[in-house]
Design a protein around this motif. Structure first.
Motif, PDB file in Angstrom:
ATOM      1  N   GLU A  27       0.818  -1.326  -0.021  1.00 28.54           N
ATOM      2  CA  GLU A  27      -0.075   0.073   0.218  1.00 28.54           C
ATOM      3  C   GLU A  27       0.970   1.485  -0.003  1.00 28.54           C
ATOM      4  O   GLU A  27       1.748   1.171   0.439  1.00 28.54           O
ATOM      5  CB  GLU A  27      -0.965   0.080   1.147  1.00 28.54           C
ATOM      6  N   VAL A  28       0.657   2.262  -0.741  1.00 26.70           N
ATOM      7  CA  VAL A  28       1.228   3.658  -0.908  1.00 26.70           C
ATOM      8  C   VAL A  28       0.172   4.492  -0.003  1.00 26.70           C
ATOM      9  O   VAL A  28      -0.848   4.977  -0.455  1.00 26.70           O
ATOM     10  CB  VAL A  28       1.337   4.074  -2.195  1.00 26.70           C
ATOM     11  N   ARG A  29       0.775   5.046   0.800  1.00 23.84           N
ATOM     12  CA  ARG A  29      -0.120   5.949   1.721  1.00 23.84           C
ATOM     13  C   ARG A  29       0.256   7.279   1.377  1.00 23.84           C
ATOM     14  O   ARG A  29      -0.445   8.383   2.037  1.00 23.84           O
ATOM     15  CB  ARG A  29       0.343   5.804   3.477  1.00 23.84           C
ATOM     16  N   SER A  34       4.626   8.860  -3.097  1.00 26.17           N
ATOM     17  CA  SER A  34       5.508   9.065  -2.093  1.00 26.17           C
ATOM     18  C   SER A  34       5.310   8.176  -0.766  1.00 26.17           C
ATOM     19  O   SER A  34       4.184   7.826  -0.423  1.00 26.17           O
ATOM     20  CB  SER A  34       5.505  10.565  -1.867  1.00 26.17           C
ATOM     21  N   PRO A  35       6.237   7.999   0.050  1.00 25.06           N
ATOM     22  CA  PRO A  35       6.008   7.436   1.330  1.00 25.06           C
ATOM     23  C   PRO A  35       5.271   8.023   2.384  1.00 25.06           C
ATOM     24  O   PRO A  35       4.900   9.243   2.136  1.00 25.06           O
ATOM     25  CB  PRO A  35       7.652   7.598   1.924  1.00 25.06           C
ATOM     26  N   PRO A  36       4.678   7.262   3.353  1.00 22.72           N
ATOM     27  CA  PRO A  36       5.104   5.903   3.709  1.00 22.72           C
ATOM     28  C   PRO A  36       4.452   4.792   2.878  1.00 22.72           C
ATOM     29  O   PRO A  36       3.535   5.006   2.198  1.00 22.72           O
ATOM     30  CB  PRO A  36       4.509   5.924   5.193  1.00 22.72           C
ATOM     31  N   ASP A  42      10.026 -10.248   3.290  1.00 26.26           N
ATOM     32  CA  ASP A  42      10.267 -11.647   2.874  1.00 26.26           C
ATOM     33  C   ASP A  42      10.223 -12.680   4.023  1.00 26.26           C
ATOM     34  O   ASP A  42       9.618 -13.845   3.679  1.00 26.26           O
ATOM     35  CB  ASP A  42      11.261 -11.902   2.083  1.00 26.26           C
ATOM     36  N   ASP A  43      10.332 -12.155   5.347  1.00 29.63           N
ATOM     37  CA  ASP A  43       9.964 -13.022   6.454  1.00 29.63           C
ATOM     38  C   ASP A  43       8.698 -13.049   6.858  1.00 29.63           C
ATOM     39  O   ASP A  43       8.265 -13.774   8.012  1.00 29.63           O
ATOM     40  CB  ASP A  43      11.027 -12.430   7.558  1.00 29.63           C
ATOM     41  N   GLY A  44       7.611 -12.277   6.156  1.00 32.11           N
ATOM     42  CA  GLY A  44       6.423 -12.319   6.527  1.00 32.11           C
ATOM     43  C   GLY A  44       5.921 -11.088   7.521  1.00 32.11           C
ATOM     44  O   GLY A  44       4.632 -10.996   7.369  1.00 32.11           O
ATOM     45  N   HIS A  45       6.754 -10.457   7.967  1.00 31.77           N
ATOM     46  CA  HIS A  45       6.479  -9.321   8.684  1.00 31.77           C
ATOM     47  C   HIS A  45       5.808  -8.212   7.750  1.00 31.77           C
ATOM     48  O   HIS A  45       6.477  -7.915   6.931  1.00 31.77           O
ATOM     49  CB  HIS A  45       7.851  -8.832   9.487  1.00 31.77           C
ATOM     50  N   GLU A  46       4.996  -7.560   8.474  1.00 30.85           N
ATOM     51  CA  GLU A  46       4.702  -6.136   7.730  1.00 30.85           C
ATOM     52  C   GLU A  46       4.739  -4.923   8.642  1.00 30.85           C
ATOM     53  O   GLU A  46       4.841  -4.911   9.805  1.00 30.85           O
ATOM     54  CB  GLU A  46       2.947  -6.362   7.317  1.00 30.85           C
ATOM     55  N   GLY A  47       4.891  -3.831   8.014  1.00 33.52           N
ATOM     56  CA  GLY A  47       5.253  -2.484   8.592  1.00 33.52           C
ATOM     57  C   GLY A  47       5.207  -1.414   7.577  1.00 33.52           C
ATOM     58  O   GLY A  47       5.235  -1.510   6.354  1.00 33.52           O
ATOM     59  N   LEU A  48       5.105  -0.266   8.344  1.00 36.26           N
ATOM     60  CA  LEU A  48       5.044   0.992   7.638  1.00 36.26           C
ATOM     61  C   LEU A  48       6.529   1.304   7.512  1.00 36.26           C
ATOM     62  O   LEU A  48       7.218   1.392   8.467  1.00 36.26           O
ATOM     63  CB  LEU A  48       4.243   1.820   8.390  1.00 36.26           C
TER      64      LEU A  48
END
Length: 64
Positions: A27-29, A34-36, A42-48
């Motif tokens: 998702e592009v916020r 532009s970021p965030p 690749d390890d499955g973790h999701e974050g902003l």
């Protein structure tokens, strides 16, 4: 820095021997790519992510 959903991110290690992190933009916020970015690593973790100078984007290619 501008990204779209499906682009891949590579975050280079800041110290010698530190591994790179790889992920996909979910998702592009920010406005106009532009970021965030919401990223699934690749390890499955999701974050902003607010990318810094150690980050590069591998743009997804369209098959048209």
């Amino acid at each position: 820095m501008h990204a779209v959903i499906g682009d891949r991110l590579v975050i280079h290690g800041k110290h010698v021997g530190e591994a790179e992190r790889h992920g996909e933009v979910l998702e592009v916020r920010g406005a106009e790519g532009s970021p965030p970015y919401l990223v699934r690593y690749d390890d499955g973790h999701e974050g902003l992510l607010y990318p810094g100078g150690d980050c590069e984007i591998e743009h997804a290619t369209s098959s048209s």
